[in-house]
Write a protein that holds these residues in place. Structure first.
Motif, PDB file in Angstrom:
ATOM      1  N   TYR A  34       5.708  -0.261  -8.490  1.00  0.00           N
ATOM      2  CA  TYR A  34       5.730   0.423  -9.789  1.00  0.00           C
ATOM      3  C   TYR A  34       4.305   0.684 -10.254  1.00  0.00           C
ATOM      4  O   TYR A  34       3.357   0.044  -9.791  1.00  0.00           O
ATOM      5  N   LEU A  35       4.165   1.642 -11.149  1.00  0.00           N
ATOM      6  CA  LEU A  35       2.866   1.958 -11.750  1.00  0.00           C
ATOM      7  C   LEU A  35       2.717   1.119 -13.007  1.00  0.00           C
ATOM      8  O   LEU A  35       3.550   1.201 -13.918  1.00  0.00           O
ATOM      9  N   HIS A  36       1.673   0.279 -13.027  1.00  0.00           N
ATOM     10  CA  HIS A  36       1.531  -0.681 -14.124  1.00  0.00           C
ATOM     11  C   HIS A  36       1.030  -0.011 -15.400  1.00  0.00           C
ATOM     12  O   HIS A  36       0.119   0.819 -15.365  1.00  0.00           O
ATOM     13  N   GLU A 146      -0.354  10.056  -8.698  1.00  0.00           N
ATOM     14  CA  GLU A 146       0.562   9.036  -9.215  1.00  0.00           C
ATOM     15  C   GLU A 146       0.394   8.873 -10.728  1.00  0.00           C
ATOM     16  O   GLU A 146       1.363   8.749 -11.464  1.00  0.00           O
ATOM     17  N   LEU A 147      -0.854   8.880 -11.184  1.00  0.00           N
ATOM     18  CA  LEU A 147      -1.114   8.750 -12.621  1.00  0.00           C
ATOM     19  C   LEU A 147      -0.544   9.951 -13.371  1.00  0.00           C
ATOM     20  O   LEU A 147       0.028   9.815 -14.451  1.00  0.00           O
ATOM     21  N   GLU A 148      -0.667  11.120 -12.753  1.00  0.00           N
ATOM     22  CA  GLU A 148      -0.148  12.334 -13.376  1.00  0.00           C
ATOM     23  C   GLU A 148       1.380  12.279 -13.464  1.00  0.00           C
ATOM     24  O   GLU A 148       1.966  12.640 -14.478  1.00  0.00           O
ATOM     25  N   HIS A 149       2.014  11.803 -12.385  1.00  0.00           N
ATOM     26  CA  HIS A 149       3.482  11.752 -12.351  1.00  0.00           C
ATOM     27  C   HIS A 149       4.039  10.553 -13.122  1.00  0.00           C
ATOM     28  O   HIS A 149       5.196  10.559 -13.517  1.00  0.00           O
ATOM     29  N   ASP A 156       1.479   3.932   0.591  1.00  0.00           N
ATOM     30  CA  ASP A 156       0.182   4.563   0.864  1.00  0.00           C
ATOM     31  C   ASP A 156      -0.173   5.606  -0.191  1.00  0.00           C
ATOM     32  O   ASP A 156      -1.209   6.249  -0.106  1.00  0.00           O
ATOM     33  N   GLY A 157       0.667   5.779  -1.199  1.00  0.00           N
ATOM     34  CA  GLY A 157       0.363   6.727  -2.269  1.00  0.00           C
ATOM     35  C   GLY A 157       0.698   8.168  -1.930  1.00  0.00           C
ATOM     36  O   GLY A 157       0.425   9.063  -2.728  1.00  0.00           O
ATOM     37  N   ASN A 158       1.295   8.416  -0.766  1.00  0.00           N
ATOM     38  CA  ASN A 158       1.552   9.800  -0.349  1.00  0.00           C
ATOM     39  C   ASN A 158       3.022  10.203  -0.404  1.00  0.00           C
ATOM     40  O   ASN A 158       3.338  11.363  -0.578  1.00  0.00           O
ATOM     41  N   HIS A 159       3.902   9.252  -0.231  1.00  0.00           N
ATOM     42  CA  HIS A 159       5.320   9.615  -0.135  1.00  0.00           C
ATOM     43  C   HIS A 159       5.934   9.749  -1.515  1.00  0.00           C
ATOM     44  O   HIS A 159       5.727   8.925  -2.383  1.00  0.00           O
ATOM     45  N   HIS A 160       6.671  10.821  -1.663  1.00  0.00           N
ATOM     46  CA  HIS A 160       7.297  11.068  -2.950  1.00  0.00           C
ATOM     47  C   HIS A 160       8.736  10.545  -2.951  1.00  0.00           C
ATOM     48  O   HIS A 160       9.459  10.724  -1.996  1.00  0.00           O
ATOM     49  N   HIS A 161       9.088   9.844  -4.031  1.00  0.00           N
ATOM     50  CA  HIS A 161      10.457   9.343  -4.158  1.00  0.00           C
ATOM     51  C   HIS A 161      11.198  10.134  -5.219  1.00  0.00           C
ATOM     52  O   HIS A 161      10.653  10.338  -6.276  1.00  0.00           O
TER      53      HIS A 161
END
Ligand code: ZN
Length: 161
Positions: A34-36, A146-149, A156-161
């Motif tokens: 998760y993004l903290h 990620e910060l934008e979304h 790895d910060g590349n795969h979109h869920h």
């Protein structure tokens, strides 16, 4: 690296009720990323993890107000069987999507008495004290995208869920 705003945190977790019932767990599956700091997870868990380090274990009891909220009795509604066209068997525990204004909410069937159906639009974990048993598996800086979304994109910060 420590858990802070703008980091992506990966955790193994088990969530139990006060009665000891396991509500949810990453055990046997993928850890949760998760993004903290942006409300990806419930506020009580997010604040308990803030400033902790990779590899640490955290046990935290989260009251409903810091979890999925208190139960609101006004969100319990009566309906009739006729409103469920095309559904032959209505059973307690079934969940449906319902539209209220522009928002989709999930309602749970909590009682079936003849043609009278009682629906509860509270979150299933509203009013529940949450006991989290967490291990911080990884912490890394979030990518700009990620910060934008407002959510992580995989390990790895590349795969979109
Ligand atoms: Zn995204």
């Amino acid at each position: 690296m420590k858990v802070a705003k703008r980091t992506v945190v990966t955790i193994d977790y088990t969530l139990t009720s006060d009665e000891g019932e396991v509500i949810d767990s990453s055990s046997g599956g993928e850890p949760l990323a998760y993004l903290h700091g942006v409300g990806n997870i419930v506020p009580g868990l997010e604040s308990a993890l803030d400033g902790r380090d990779q590899g640490e274990s955290v046990n935290v009891k989260v009251a409903p107000g810091e979890g999925y909220g208190e139960r609101d009795p006004k969100l319990v509604h009566r309906a009739t069987r006729a409103q469920f066209q095309g559904i032959d068997e209505l059973e307690v525990g079934m969940r449906f999507q319902a539209r209220s204004g522009n928002e989709m909410t999930v309602v749970t069937v909590v009682a079936v008495e003849g043609d009278d159906i009682t629906l509860d639009a509270n979150h299933p974990l509203a009013g529940v004290t949450l006991n989290f048993d967490v291990r911080i598996v990884g912490v890394r800086p979030a990518t700009p995208v990620e910060l934008e979304h407002g959510h992580p994109h995989g390990a790895d910060g590349n795969h979109h869920h």
